[in-house]
Scaffold this motif. Structure first.
Motif, short mmCIF file in Angstrom:
data_model
loop_
_atom_site.label_atom_id
_atom_site.label_comp_id
_atom_site.label_asym_id
_atom_site.label_seq_id
_atom_site.Cartn_x
_atom_site.Cartn_y
_atom_site.Cartn_z
N ARG A 98 45.20 31.03 59.88
CA ARG A 98 43.91 30.80 60.77
C ARG A 98 43.89 32.08 61.57
O ARG A 98 45.14 32.79 61.67
N THR A 143 37.17 31.19 54.82
CA THR A 143 36.82 29.71 54.44
C THR A 143 36.70 28.97 55.94
O THR A 143 37.74 28.76 56.69
N VAL A 144 35.59 28.17 55.94
CA VAL A 144 35.22 27.54 57.14
C VAL A 144 35.15 25.95 56.73
O VAL A 144 34.55 25.35 55.88
N THR A 145 36.21 25.31 57.29
CA THR A 145 36.06 23.77 57.01
C THR A 145 35.27 23.22 58.36
O THR A 145 35.64 23.11 59.51
N PRO A 146 34.31 22.43 57.84
CA PRO A 146 33.43 21.76 58.89
C PRO A 146 33.98 20.50 59.51
O PRO A 146 33.68 19.32 59.11
N VAL A 147 34.89 20.85 60.40
CA VAL A 147 35.62 19.63 61.49
C VAL A 147 35.03 20.32 62.49
O VAL A 147 34.44 21.37 63.01
N THR A 148 35.54 19.38 63.70
CA THR A 148 35.00 19.53 65.06
C THR A 148 36.39 19.86 65.73
O THR A 148 37.30 19.17 65.80
N PRO A 149 36.69 20.84 66.18
CA PRO A 149 36.01 22.33 66.11
C PRO A 149 36.01 22.81 64.75
O PRO A 149 36.95 22.44 64.12
N PRO A 150 35.44 23.48 64.21
CA PRO A 150 35.39 24.26 62.89
C PRO A 150 36.63 25.06 62.58
O PRO A 150 37.19 25.79 63.70
N GLN A 151 37.41 24.79 61.67
CA GLN A 151 38.50 25.65 61.17
C GLN A 151 38.08 26.72 59.94
O GLN A 151 37.43 26.53 59.28
N VAL A 152 38.60 27.77 60.60
CA VAL A 152 38.43 28.85 59.59
C VAL A 152 39.79 29.42 59.24
O VAL A 152 40.60 29.80 60.03
#
Length: 134
Positions: free
Chosen positions: A50, A82-91
């Motif tokens: 990350r 790669t963006v993981t759509p969680v809150t907050p987004p993880q890249v």
């Protein structure tokens, strides 16, 4: 343009081809062989990271420079984002196949630097001594 196998290829055509090849190599090296790109590729060679983990491992790189270099490496196919759509987004950033191939010469260059650092330090010291004596 004649091919290298064509005996009718002129010296001018060969020169034009060589100049174009040198320009291409120069542009590519400028984009990929700066210190930040090479350090990022080395770190990502250990596995995906990350953004903040990359920044911690690299050390003195600014957030702006890291973001810019990662964009350049992604644009040129060395790094995937790669963006993981969680809150907050993880890249997460990882090397692509091209990036893993690039890792080989990067590691070889890093090893060469480590082996030859004492010789370079000695050369710098000798140079400084010569310059001081002038």
């Amino acid at each position: 343009m004649a091919t290298p196998d064509n005996p009718l290829e002129t010296a001018h055509e060969r020169e034009t081809h060589n100049v174009a090849a040198c320009e291409h190599i120069s542009r590519t090296l400028a984009r990929t062989s700066d210190k930040w790109s090479m350090l990022i590729v080395r770190v990502l060679g250990k596995g995906p990271r990350r953004f903040n983990a990359l920044r911690r491992e690299i050390g003195e790189i600014s957030q702006k420079m890291l973001a810019s270099t990662l964009r350049d490496l992604e644009e040129h196919g060395f790094v995937s984002r790669t963006v993981t759509p969680v809150t907050p987004p993880q890249v997460e950033y990882a090397l692509t196949d091209l990036g893993r191939e690039f890792l080989e010469p990067v590691r070889a260059l890093a090893e060469w630097v480590m082996v030859n650092s004492p010789r370079m330090e000695a050369a710098r010291a000798a140079y400084a001594t010569r310059r001081a004596g002038q």
